[in-house]
Design a protein around this motif. Sequence first.
Motif, PDB file in Angstrom:
ATOM      1  N   SER A  57       0.822  -1.215   0.000  1.00 30.78           N
ATOM      2  CA  SER A  57       0.000   0.000   0.000  1.00 30.78           C
ATOM      3  C   SER A  57       0.852   1.260   0.000  1.00 30.78           C
ATOM      4  N   GLU A 253      -9.047  -9.262 -16.201  1.00 33.82           N
ATOM      5  CA  GLU A 253      -9.440  -9.217 -14.794  1.00 33.82           C
ATOM      6  C   GLU A 253      -8.345  -9.831 -13.924  1.00 33.82           C
ATOM      7  N   PHE A 254      -7.944 -11.043 -14.254  1.00 31.84           N
ATOM      8  CA  PHE A 254      -6.948 -11.735 -13.453  1.00 31.84           C
ATOM      9  C   PHE A 254      -5.593 -11.661 -14.135  1.00 31.84           C
ATOM     10  N   VAL A 255      -4.575 -11.349 -13.334  1.00 32.16           N
ATOM     11  CA  VAL A 255      -3.214 -11.451 -13.853  1.00 32.16           C
ATOM     12  C   VAL A 255      -2.765 -12.887 -13.647  1.00 32.16           C
ATOM     13  N   THR A 256      -2.322 -13.501 -14.702  1.00 31.23           N
ATOM     14  CA  THR A 256      -1.924 -14.902 -14.606  1.00 31.23           C
ATOM     15  C   THR A 256      -0.427 -15.095 -14.777  1.00 31.23           C
ATOM     16  N   ASP A 278       5.168 -19.972 -12.065  1.00 32.55           N
ATOM     17  CA  ASP A 278       4.629 -19.938 -10.705  1.00 32.55           C
ATOM     18  C   ASP A 278       5.002 -18.685  -9.933  1.00 32.55           C
ATOM     19  N   HIS A 280       5.305 -14.463 -10.226  1.00 32.88           N
ATOM     20  CA  HIS A 280       5.041 -13.287 -11.048  1.00 32.88           C
ATOM     21  C   HIS A 280       6.060 -12.213 -10.667  1.00 32.88           C
ATOM     22  N   TYR A 283       7.592  -4.997 -11.304  1.00 30.18           N
ATOM     23  CA  TYR A 283       8.124  -3.681 -10.952  1.00 30.18           C
ATOM     24  C   TYR A 283       9.657  -3.651 -10.861  1.00 30.18           C
ATOM     25  N   GLU A 298       4.900 -11.130  -6.700  1.00 34.42           N
ATOM     26  CA  GLU A 298       3.589 -10.610  -6.296  1.00 34.42           C
ATOM     27  C   GLU A 298       3.278 -10.923  -4.850  1.00 34.42           C
TER      28      GLU A 298
ATOM     29  N   GLN B 126      -7.420  -6.254  -2.107  1.00 33.78           N
ATOM     30  CA  GLN B 126      -6.087  -6.827  -2.267  1.00 33.78           C
ATOM     31  C   GLN B 126      -5.554  -7.395  -0.965  1.00 33.78           C
ATOM     32  N   THR B 133      -4.100  -5.604   2.172  1.00 35.17           N
ATOM     33  CA  THR B 133      -3.143  -4.522   1.946  1.00 35.17           C
ATOM     34  C   THR B 133      -3.670  -3.228   2.555  1.00 35.17           C
ATOM     35  N   PHE B 163      -5.701 -12.539  -2.777  1.00 36.38           N
ATOM     36  CA  PHE B 163      -4.687 -13.587  -2.630  1.00 36.38           C
ATOM     37  C   PHE B 163      -5.289 -14.836  -2.017  1.00 36.38           C
ATOM     38  N   TYR B 166      -7.965 -16.346  -4.826  1.00 32.52           N
ATOM     39  CA  TYR B 166      -7.392 -16.986  -6.014  1.00 32.52           C
ATOM     40  C   TYR B 166      -6.149 -17.793  -5.704  1.00 32.52           C
ATOM     41  N   SER B 168      -2.421 -17.818  -3.231  1.00 34.25           N
ATOM     42  CA  SER B 168      -1.309 -16.877  -3.133  1.00 34.25           C
ATOM     43  C   SER B 168      -0.429 -16.874  -4.373  1.00 34.25           C
ATOM     44  N   THR B 169      -0.535 -17.904  -5.192  1.00 34.39           N
ATOM     45  CA  THR B 169       0.311 -17.937  -6.383  1.00 34.39           C
ATOM     46  C   THR B 169      -0.376 -17.314  -7.581  1.00 34.39           C
ATOM     47  N   GLY B 170      -1.514 -16.744  -7.382  1.00 39.20           N
ATOM     48  CA  GLY B 170      -2.241 -16.130  -8.473  1.00 39.20           C
ATOM     49  C   GLY B 170      -3.078 -17.152  -9.204  1.00 39.20           C
ATOM     50  N   PRO B 171      -3.975 -16.748 -10.124  1.00 39.87           N
ATOM     51  CA  PRO B 171      -4.061 -15.365 -10.560  1.00 39.87           C
ATOM     52  C   PRO B 171      -4.593 -14.452  -9.450  1.00 39.87           C
ATOM     53  N   TYR B 172      -4.393 -13.181  -9.640  1.00 38.73           N
ATOM     54  CA  TYR B 172      -4.896 -12.209  -8.685  1.00 38.73           C
ATOM     55  C   TYR B 172      -5.432 -11.029  -9.495  1.00 38.73           C
ATOM     56  N   LEU B 173      -6.069 -10.106  -8.820  1.00 36.48           N
ATOM     57  CA  LEU B 173      -6.747  -9.038  -9.551  1.00 36.48           C
ATOM     58  C   LEU B 173      -5.769  -7.943  -9.936  1.00 36.48           C
ATOM     59  N   GLY B 174      -5.632  -7.731 -11.222  1.00 32.58           N
ATOM     60  CA  GLY B 174      -4.636  -6.807 -11.737  1.00 32.58           C
ATOM     61  C   GLY B 174      -4.892  -5.369 -11.337  1.00 32.58           C
ATOM     62  N   VAL B 177      -2.944  -4.026  -8.237  1.00 33.62           N
ATOM     63  CA  VAL B 177      -1.487  -4.071  -8.124  1.00 33.62           C
ATOM     64  C   VAL B 177      -0.903  -2.680  -8.353  1.00 33.62           C
ATOM     65  N   ILE B 814       0.662 -23.959  -5.777  1.00 30.85           N
ATOM     66  CA  ILE B 814       1.902 -24.738  -5.813  1.00 30.85           C
ATOM     67  C   ILE B 814       1.935 -25.619  -4.575  1.00 30.85           C
ATOM     68  N   LYS B 829       8.400 -29.762  -6.458  1.00 38.41           N
ATOM     69  CA  LYS B 829       7.262 -28.846  -6.501  1.00 38.41           C
ATOM     70  C   LYS B 829       6.313 -29.278  -7.617  1.00 38.41           C
TER      71      LYS B 829
END
Lengths: 310, 834
Positions: A57, A253-256, A278, A280, A283, A298, B126, B133, B163, B166, B168-174, B177, B814, B829
């Motif tokens: 944040s 919507e979702f970052v993959t 696995d 991401h 930045y 991430e 998030q 967050t 997190f 979806y 913790s390894t994603g996907p997550y909401l872009g 971020v 994972i 893994k």
Amino acid sequence: MKNFFSSFFLVLFLSSFIPAQKLSVVEIQKITDKSQGEFYFPRTSPDGSKIFFTSASYKGLWYYSMAEKKIIPFASEDGAGYEYVFSNDKSSVIYRASNLDDRGLRRNQSLIKRNLQDLQSEVIVTAKELSTPKVLASNNIAYMEEGNVILEAGGPHLNKTGANDMALYSVDGKILFYMNGTKKVFSPLGEGEYIWPSLSPDGTKILFTEVHRGAFISDLQGRILASLGKISAPNWSPDGKWITYMVEKDDGEFVTGSEIFACSSDGLHVFQLTSTSDVHEMYPTWSSDGSSILFNSEDGNIYSLKLKSE
Amino acid sequence: MKKQLLAVLFLLFSASFLFGQSLSGIKIYINPGHGGYTSNDRHILETDYWESEGNLTRGLFLRDILQKLGATVIMSRVTNTEDDDIQPTSYIAARANTYNPDYFHSIHSNATGTSTRVNYTLLLFQGTTTSPTYPLAKTMAGYIGNEILGAHRTTTRDIAGDFTFYNSTGPYLGVFVGLKMPGTLSESSFHDYIPESWRLRNQAYLKHEAWAIAKAFLAYWGKPPLTTGIIAGILRDPDLGVSYTSLTLQDAKKPVNSIKVTLKPADALNTMEPVVYEGDNLNNGFFMFDELTPGQYKLYYEAPGYFRDSSTVTVQASKNTFADKDLLSTVPPFVVSVSPASGDSIYPGKEDIVISFSRAMNKASVESAISVSPKAPLTFTWSSEKNLTVATAGLPFMTDFTLTIGAGAQEKSHGLSLDGNKDGVSGDIYTCSFRTRLQDLSAPVLETVYPSDNMENVEPMPLINISFNEQINTSTASGRIKLVRNSDQKVLALKANYLPVDGQKSVFCFFPVDTLMENESYSLIISSGIEDLYKNPTSSEKVYTFKTGSKLPTMVYIDKFESGFTANWVSPLTYSSGITSAGTNFASSSIYRFYGSSSSMLINYSWKKSASSWLLREPLIGGAPKNVTFSNSGILQAYIFGDGSNNKFRFCVADGSDFKGLEVSPWYTINWIGWRLLSWDMQREGTGTWDGNTSSNGILDGQLKFDSFQLSYIPGNPESGFICLDNLRAAKDSYMGVEEGDEDLRPSNYSLAQNYPNPFNPSTTLSYKLPEKSFVSLKVFDLLGREVATLVNSEQGAGSYKVEFNASNIPSGIYLYMLRTDNFQETKKMVLLK
């Protein structure tokens, strides 16, 4: 541990050109683990001795001391980790702090200069709404108050305008370009929504992103020099020869997925630096000597990717 | 026109009176999700709803409301073109940051993307649910979630960190971020739930959601609540159903189109002019009046083809008042169905006459209007106001009857008389004819029994199958079917399963509780006294003696047909010939499930009689079952629920290099009803022939993989029917690698191989090698080190091992799997991607 990470991150080279110079990854080192705290948006201090980072944040600032090999809290305010700058004499960090009420509403914002050695803080200015600070070539600290005017020179912190002073502000989807005492809206592509503007280290080019058309490099007059495509969070290398950035995959919507890339500043030579399904990677920024790229995953780990150019 | 003007004036009056500037000085960024009309803009074909469009409409309504409340609102888009679809999503957050807003909210609706239908409200923020967050975003998620739940009347509301939601390894909401202010994303309801999808096409419904979110902003910042209220509702036809899935009784009723709802103050002295809402024709029946001063109002409902109706409602400040109404059709009542159908027959006293009307009926008027000819006494029972059962116990056998419902039968609410000939005009009678059947005086007949009398070499865990020519009163079978070991006359415990088949025949399937002894004689004793449904008992005892053989080799399961198996099989329409597409399909069946299993594979078949050849091929195409290999010298087995059609069934396997060859078993005639274990002993029986298939040479080459189940038709047999399949398996033989003591092939080192497939869903195979006897622990952990599964925890000999890990009950992510022996430990893994 090192072996683990070098196998953990696959390194690929993707270029159809024969580059003048080639970038490759020597190793990727984890600087902080999320078990120590989830950190994001890493940057190095100008002397390279510290790696700064913040929370998801942007509340607070910490740094990892390369000498002491430990994480040290530096600032705690809301918003401190968003677009902070280092003073030209490398002694201080200048950041914007938001003073919020208990419902998250902003009472006002302050620009704070905090010394890296003695951690003494000075409040430069407090107002209802301020831009993030910029440090100019003349050592002036420039900022905008409530979106209206660039203030420079004045008071104990702001000296007289220098001839080569330039600053870019990202305000309300526009780029405001301050140069030699005047400001103008910088719209090299015409109407649009502009984000992530930055001056090249030598002050001759501008890197920016327009949300519908992607990232570009232009000269100071707005003539397009290079088109970099739909890339995110691009950053100049200290020598201005390279740009690092992230490329995300999403379905709207979702970052993959997200990977780190670098390209030559003419946009012609592109190198993919990470390739993992696995993790991401996001930045990226350059280390002060240009030998490494810092980035976060991430889930809040900070990494340093050591580069070799040949 | 005058009314519309007055309505506008009323709204303006309310607005100026009721709106303060309570959000003055606050800057809010609104992001209507997606943009444009392409594949990622979430289109629902049936309703032509585009999520990108609905999100924008809600966003614009929200903008207008928030601006009226004094807020500064920034929209990420105000049109719905492909140019508005900002990707990558990090651009959205970076762009919002440049405006320095106090809050970010992204508007969406949801979809399962599967055939499952749900309709709940989901709010995301998030971070993890317990460690967001922005903690205030979680607070806001609760406010918005509650308000949308209240407005849309979804089933529940859920809030979660992205997190956590979806993984913790994603996907997550872009959009979250890099965002430098608290932000939430609302998935207000499910646009692939068709009743909701139609509602989301209604502008007022979308505006209602905007009000809900605006109210949440007021609560979030501790501002006074709205001083006005809302009346909303849905008009439905209680007598017409919908063709799509409905989650509630209300949604099962057909919404009324082209409605007109007029709002007036309840107080006759109030001079407020009526406000008129005119609905759309988009199958939602929704209406709404907003910005209403608290107080009592009268609502008058109208729609073409419906009786006018009204109600009185009370509006409270900042509340939703719902005024749903069932409008009654002006179409006269008619008979929807009668059982038995005209010309059909019934068994008096056992099968009753069931009449279904289109409308709730005046019961007395119906009962006095019904008669049969020849005259016979009738008694009536109403299961609902629309459904009448007429008892037939008083009707004689073997008689032709005419049933008449006179025009005096009336519907309940408005007294409309019956429309017997269904021409839309009241006042005519309904008639139908039926016949009573011959009295059943015959005992049920045993049709097939497995194991048959004097059968030898029966497997020690046989599936005992006893079928009758009619349905049985199962209570009379209790204690009358026994399995006895002949050497000591011990009666063995059985697990039973009874299933009627095709409404006529029936079958008992039994398993011994304990495995039978090898090479031992047993008798299946079916005592007399087992009755059919008409109390006719069997008169003689039947005894079937059989002898068990040796134990079967260890089997490896190819597919147990449990939850999610259909993803690995393709429709039988794809590779079949001589079938009709309307009657041929496959599905998971929980009715015809094998004992101890929760589902089986059901194949419905329908042959095209005019075709010259018939082959239904049901192929296995992927997933873990497709990776199972087995020996060409073993046995391939499946439990098959037969329909007694005498049509044909066979197995098909893939062989040869890269498994590109295909070989089939001989045909087996489906001459049994109920479950039976069907085995193809490949070495002894050899292969069948597949005419015209060049991939088949009649030789089972090397290791095999399963290819397909196949069915064929023999003219003269039933043209349609079904079979079910469960527990497809093969003799283990060389599949599991080296047995203990096989020194030559014993591995030289410990090793843990990468799982395959990877990523996987939902199962994967873990392989490892042991060069020596050791205690072995193979466990699965999540990334936090929590144990998810223990796959092996025992001593094992030297050899190569494969273990299947089924992750159907854990979320995507994972996972680590760790092999630990006395002298070795390794962790790898794997990625579960659902």
